[in-house]
Design a protein around this motif. Sequence first.
Motif, PDB file in Angstrom:
ATOM      1  N   TYR A 189      -5.366  10.376  -1.580  1.00 35.19           N
ATOM      2  CA  TYR A 189      -4.176  10.483  -0.721  1.00 35.19           C
ATOM      3  C   TYR A 189      -3.288  11.629  -1.188  1.00 35.19           C
ATOM      4  O   TYR A 189      -2.856  12.478  -0.396  1.00 35.19           O
ATOM      5  N   LEU A 190      -3.001  11.673  -2.485  1.00 30.97           N
ATOM      6  CA  LEU A 190      -2.100  12.685  -3.029  1.00 30.97           C
ATOM      7  C   LEU A 190      -2.690  14.087  -2.859  1.00 30.97           C
ATOM      8  O   LEU A 190      -1.972  15.035  -2.508  1.00 30.97           O
ATOM      9  N   ALA A 191      -4.003  14.209  -3.082  1.00 32.16           N
ATOM     10  CA  ALA A 191      -4.658  15.510  -2.913  1.00 32.16           C
ATOM     11  C   ALA A 191      -4.595  15.983  -1.461  1.00 32.16           C
ATOM     12  O   ALA A 191      -4.554  17.189  -1.199  1.00 32.16           O
ATOM     13  N   GLU A 213       0.827  -1.200   0.000  1.00 32.98           N
ATOM     14  CA  GLU A 213       0.000   0.000   0.000  1.00 32.98           C
ATOM     15  C   GLU A 213       0.867   1.257   0.000  1.00 32.98           C
ATOM     16  O   GLU A 213       0.597   2.214  -0.738  1.00 32.98           O
ATOM     17  N   GLN A 214       1.932   1.236   0.780  1.00 37.74           N
ATOM     18  CA  GLN A 214       2.812   2.396   0.820  1.00 37.74           C
ATOM     19  C   GLN A 214       3.481   2.632  -0.520  1.00 37.74           C
ATOM     20  O   GLN A 214       3.713   3.790  -0.915  1.00 37.74           O
ATOM     21  N   ALA A 215       3.790   1.553  -1.249  1.00 41.29           N
ATOM     22  CA  ALA A 215       4.417   1.699  -2.566  1.00 41.29           C
ATOM     23  C   ALA A 215       3.497   2.449  -3.527  1.00 41.29           C
ATOM     24  O   ALA A 215       3.963   3.263  -4.339  1.00 41.29           O
ATOM     25  N   PHE A 216       2.193   2.197  -3.453  1.00 36.90           N
ATOM     26  CA  PHE A 216       1.238   2.939  -4.293  1.00 36.90           C
ATOM     27  C   PHE A 216       1.355   4.443  -4.024  1.00 36.90           C
ATOM     28  O   PHE A 216       1.393   5.258  -4.946  1.00 36.90           O
ATOM     29  N   TYR A 217       1.391   4.800  -2.739  1.00 38.90           N
ATOM     30  CA  TYR A 217       1.467   6.211  -2.373  1.00 38.90           C
ATOM     31  C   TYR A 217       2.810   6.823  -2.788  1.00 38.90           C
ATOM     32  O   TYR A 217       2.858   7.948  -3.301  1.00 38.90           O
ATOM     33  N   ASN A 218       3.884   6.077  -2.543  1.00 40.96           N
ATOM     34  CA  ASN A 218       5.209   6.586  -2.899  1.00 40.96           C
ATOM     35  C   ASN A 218       5.332   6.837  -4.401  1.00 40.96           C
ATOM     36  O   ASN A 218       5.866   7.867  -4.834  1.00 40.96           O
ATOM     37  N   ASP A 219       4.836   5.889  -5.191  1.00 37.00           N
ATOM     38  CA  ASP A 219       4.955   6.015  -6.642  1.00 37.00           C
ATOM     39  C   ASP A 219       4.084   7.158  -7.171  1.00 37.00           C
ATOM     40  O   ASP A 219       4.460   7.854  -8.121  1.00 37.00           O
ATOM     41  N   ALA A 220       2.934   7.365  -6.541  1.00 29.93           N
ATOM     42  CA  ALA A 220       2.093   8.506  -6.911  1.00 29.93           C
ATOM     43  C   ALA A 220       2.836   9.811  -6.651  1.00 29.93           C
ATOM     44  O   ALA A 220       2.764  10.760  -7.447  1.00 29.93           O
ATOM     45  N   GLN A 221       3.564   9.860  -5.557  1.00 28.13           N
ATOM     46  CA  GLN A 221       4.341  11.062  -5.234  1.00 28.13           C
ATOM     47  C   GLN A 221       5.455  11.294  -6.259  1.00 28.13           C
ATOM     48  O   GLN A 221       5.729  12.444  -6.642  1.00 28.13           O
ATOM     49  N   TYR A 222       6.095  10.219  -6.710  1.00 24.84           N
ATOM     50  CA  TYR A 222       7.116  10.350  -7.759  1.00 24.84           C
ATOM     51  C   TYR A 222       6.506  11.009  -9.005  1.00 24.84           C
ATOM     52  O   TYR A 222       7.122  11.876  -9.626  1.00 24.84           O
ATOM     53  N   CYS A 223       5.303  10.579  -9.371  1.00 22.93           N
ATOM     54  CA  CYS A 223       4.638  11.137 -10.551  1.00 22.93           C
ATOM     55  C   CYS A 223       4.310  12.613 -10.342  1.00 22.93           C
ATOM     56  O   CYS A 223       4.485  13.435 -11.254  1.00 22.93           O
TER      57      CYS A 223
END
Length: 275
Positions: free
Chosen positions: A165-167, A128-138
């Motif tokens: 999450y990103l928003a 789950e954290q990887a999803f958030y981390n990768d979104a942040q990279y984008c």
Amino acid sequence: MSFTLQNPIKKRLKTLFKLLVILYVMIGASLYFLQEKLLFLPTTLPQDYTYQFEYPFEEVFLNTSEAAVINAIHFKAEHPKGVILYFHGNAGDLSRWGTIAEFFVANHYDVFIMDYRTYGKSTGALSEQAFYNDAQYCYDYLLKQYSESDITLYGRSLGTGIATYLASKHQPKQLILETPYYSILDVAKQRFPIFPIKPLLKYKFPSNEFIKNVECSITIFHGTDDSVVPYSSAKKLYAAVPEHDIEFITIKNGEHNNLIDFNDYKITIELILNN
């Protein structure tokens, strides 16, 4: 005589009960150990696969700090009104989702859309954290080219939790959610009501918590006949922020994958994008 008749019945009931307990435990164990196969339905692409789309695009590879590589497509529109960072659903890969995202390019927006780890050409271990981390990279990648006020976050199905999450961490122009959920936990509880879902789930995606920290405007689209993410789950998410600038668009008879076929969706999304 009655004792003789009752004895076999009791034995059968005990046997049936044992079988039901075994079945219950087996299904519960499957929900825990196989949940990634239930939640995520990726298709993979060879690394030399060549994408074919109608609009101009650039293929991007983002290297993460966890030895994962994220493959993405960056569509370029003529005279763009902004850029949409699009997070797709739980099945398929960019060869399919890129075509879906071209709808927004046709509405004069640049679009950046990535494949999650294990999807398409993207590599790395899922969490789950990887999803958030990768979104942040984008997001960081786009901030090098666009003003934050020009970034629209768009999530569809699984991607709604990631977009929310990103928003909650940034100040984008707006957040658009198509077929969102209150949380993955909420959906799982409705689907498997007889199991103690909370301790079994490794993936929670608590959109209901993230959305409380979103400061930009929010638009939600959901169909009344969605059999994947219940309409009621989206309504709960909407109710989680009653004082916020949020609009809920109900698509009557809309299902999980066909909202784009309805005029209510087309008219509203075009109004939002052209505003």
